[in-house]
Write a protein that holds these residues in place. Sequence first.
Motif, PDB file in Angstrom:
ATOM      1  N   THR A  64       0.823  -1.211   0.000  1.00  0.00           N
ATOM      2  CA  THR A  64       0.000   0.000   0.000  1.00  0.00           C
ATOM      3  C   THR A  64       0.857   1.260   0.000  1.00  0.00           C
ATOM      4  OG1 THR A  64      -0.195  -0.140   2.419  1.00  0.00           O
ATOM      5  CG2 THR A  64      -1.972  -1.103   1.098  1.00  0.00           C
ATOM      6  N   ARG A  65       2.012   1.193   0.615  1.00  0.00           N
ATOM      7  CA  ARG A  65       2.904   2.353   0.588  1.00  0.00           C
ATOM      8  C   ARG A  65       3.325   2.666  -0.846  1.00  0.00           C
ATOM      9  NH1 ARG A  65       7.014   0.287   3.165  1.00  0.00           N
ATOM     10  NH2 ARG A  65       5.932   0.455   5.156  1.00  0.00           N
ATOM     11  N   ALA A  66       3.647   1.624  -1.603  1.00  0.00           N
ATOM     12  CA  ALA A  66       4.051   1.826  -2.996  1.00  0.00           C
ATOM     13  C   ALA A  66       2.884   2.316  -3.848  1.00  0.00           C
ATOM     14  CB  ALA A  66       4.618   0.531  -3.558  1.00  0.00           C
ATOM     15  N   VAL A  67       1.686   1.777  -3.617  1.00  0.00           N
ATOM     16  CA  VAL A  67       0.517   2.203  -4.385  1.00  0.00           C
ATOM     17  C   VAL A  67       0.211   3.673  -4.114  1.00  0.00           C
ATOM     18  CG1 VAL A  67      -1.966   1.906  -4.704  1.00  0.00           C
ATOM     19  CG2 VAL A  67      -0.491  -0.105  -4.529  1.00  0.00           C
ATOM     20  N   ARG A  68       0.282   4.072  -2.863  1.00  0.00           N
ATOM     21  CA  ARG A  68      -0.009   5.474  -2.519  1.00  0.00           C
ATOM     22  C   ARG A  68       0.996   6.417  -3.174  1.00  0.00           C
ATOM     23  NH1 ARG A  68       0.252   4.875   3.708  1.00  0.00           N
ATOM     24  NH2 ARG A  68      -0.017   7.139   3.718  1.00  0.00           N
ATOM     25  N   ALA A  69       2.269   6.031  -3.189  1.00  0.00           N
ATOM     26  CA  ALA A  69       3.275   6.863  -3.857  1.00  0.00           C
ATOM     27  C   ALA A  69       2.992   6.961  -5.348  1.00  0.00           C
ATOM     28  CB  ALA A  69       4.667   6.285  -3.618  1.00  0.00           C
ATOM     29  N   GLU A  93      -6.539  -5.223  10.248  1.00  0.00           N
ATOM     30  CA  GLU A  93      -6.137  -4.180  11.193  1.00  0.00           C
ATOM     31  C   GLU A  93      -5.032  -3.314  10.603  1.00  0.00           C
ATOM     32  OE1 GLU A  93      -6.537  -7.344  11.843  1.00  0.00           O
ATOM     33  OE2 GLU A  93      -8.215  -7.365  13.266  1.00  0.00           O
ATOM     34  N   LEU A  94      -4.065  -3.943   9.953  1.00  0.00           N
ATOM     35  CA  LEU A  94      -2.988  -3.188   9.318  1.00  0.00           C
ATOM     36  C   LEU A  94      -3.523  -2.318   8.188  1.00  0.00           C
ATOM     37  CD1 LEU A  94      -0.289  -6.008   9.213  1.00  0.00           C
ATOM     38  CD2 LEU A  94      -0.222  -3.949  10.627  1.00  0.00           C
ATOM     39  N   ALA A  95      -4.469  -2.840   7.414  1.00  0.00           N
ATOM     40  CA  ALA A  95      -5.055  -2.058   6.324  1.00  0.00           C
ATOM     41  C   ALA A  95      -5.799  -0.841   6.875  1.00  0.00           C
ATOM     42  CB  ALA A  95      -5.984  -2.923   5.492  1.00  0.00           C
ATOM     43  N   ARG A  96      -6.529  -1.028   7.960  1.00  0.00           N
ATOM     44  CA  ARG A  96      -7.248   0.107   8.549  1.00  0.00           C
ATOM     45  C   ARG A  96      -6.296   1.155   9.094  1.00  0.00           C
ATOM     46  NH1 ARG A  96     -11.125  -4.017   9.950  1.00  0.00           N
ATOM     47  NH2 ARG A  96     -10.026  -4.489  11.895  1.00  0.00           N
ATOM     48  N   VAL A 105      -7.542   6.077   0.886  1.00  0.00           N
ATOM     49  CA  VAL A 105      -7.562   4.626   1.093  1.00  0.00           C
ATOM     50  C   VAL A 105      -8.844   4.230   1.808  1.00  0.00           C
ATOM     51  CG1 VAL A 105      -6.378   2.645   2.104  1.00  0.00           C
ATOM     52  CG2 VAL A 105      -5.043   4.580   1.218  1.00  0.00           C
ATOM     53  N   GLU A 106      -9.519   3.230   1.278  1.00  0.00           N
ATOM     54  CA  GLU A 106     -10.730   2.679   1.885  1.00  0.00           C
ATOM     55  C   GLU A 106     -10.546   1.180   2.078  1.00  0.00           C
ATOM     56  OE1 GLU A 106     -15.483   1.956   0.835  1.00  0.00           O
ATOM     57  OE2 GLU A 106     -14.249   3.269  -0.414  1.00  0.00           O
ATOM     58  N   VAL A 107     -10.958   0.692   3.231  1.00  0.00           N
ATOM     59  CA  VAL A 107     -10.891  -0.741   3.521  1.00  0.00           C
ATOM     60  C   VAL A 107     -12.303  -1.310   3.490  1.00  0.00           C
ATOM     61  CG1 VAL A 107     -10.200  -2.526   5.154  1.00  0.00           C
ATOM     62  CG2 VAL A 107      -8.820  -0.448   4.920  1.00  0.00           C
ATOM     63  N   VAL A 108     -12.501  -2.335   2.677  1.00  0.00           N
ATOM     64  CA  VAL A 108     -13.790  -3.006   2.569  1.00  0.00           C
ATOM     65  C   VAL A 108     -13.677  -4.367   3.235  1.00  0.00           C
ATOM     66  CG1 VAL A 108     -15.472  -4.014   0.980  1.00  0.00           C
ATOM     67  CG2 VAL A 108     -14.394  -1.814   0.436  1.00  0.00           C
TER      68      VAL A 108
END
Length: 381
Positions: A64-69, A93-96, A105-108
Amino acid sequence: MRGRVSSGLVAAGTAVALGCLALTVDNLRRLRTPDAGAAPVPAPEPVTVVLPVRDEAAAIEPCTRAVRAAMDRLPGPARLVVVDDRSGDGTAELARRVAAEDPRVEVVAGAPTPPGWLGKPWACQQGAETADTGQRPGVLVFVDADVRLEPHALAASVALLRSSGLDLVCPYPRQQAHGTAERLVQPLLQWSWMSTLPLGLAERSARPSLTAANGQLLVVDAAVYGAAGGHGAVRREVLEDMALLRALKRVGGRGVVVDGSTVATCRMYEGAGALREGYRKSLWSAFGSPLGAAGVVALLVLAYVVPALAALRGSRAGLLGYAAGVASRVLVARRTGGRAWPDALAHPVSVLALGALTADSVVARRRGTLRWRGRPVEVGR
């Protein structure tokens, strides 16, 4: 008589290997590549990245860090939708925690898999359904948790999608391989389609057989995706990426696999055990049927093992066939950032390893023992 048959097999195998080498050279000229130096996107448009995860606690944060960048480089609105497919290892939990740091970022929380669906298509479908692309259809990007995007990956891939006029592109990540088993098998991923699929024809043709795709990183026009039925159209498919491109072709869409070695990396499996388990779940379905699998493996052995064995006995034709196989592997490795030497010299052993993995997958499927991440691989099993 036996000598003539043996010589005929060597000649036939060498001819196939040379033909595949010629196709490899031609494909390398045609192979599209996301251009890091290109303008990011012809025009700003919504981009939704869907990340399906199940028990990916070790991978979720770096991914997720790479995707956000990479989303930072997009000129239009961008969202990352993480679909937690009922993980049991703390992934959710880590995703949230990531979502709390970034409003994009949204967690489903994934719903239970409905009857008639496999897990990954269902997770992807849930993520796609959350996409709010406004008045413009926009772009959907599906990425696996073991993929690491470069900062320019999304901008360059979306730019390629729009500039090419295609409806789907799969930037094939550079495959990272460590250890003997991974180095023997993983390079065959890119090599297999580069040496057998005429890319120029595959882009234009609606034929299902002329299809190659990779769900590790898949970029698709949202409107065409919806017209094809989304992942609902491939709900029962183990190789949902290939099936999705075929579904798009059925509604007039076009797509192709492209060289993504400069925009993403992926280490699919760590070690021989994980590699065997991963390929067991899918290779049985890669060739259409057990008979198809046997035919493909037999052809690979004819082209890349028979000439090599003949070369050991002093056959010049066999040496030519072996050299053609090695050359094809080297050319693909150099283009896609893989390790060319000395790994390509073991190409016949790689083919035998693939054959063994295919047989293992077919047998496990017949026994009904195929499982992945704690769930049956086939619907109804």
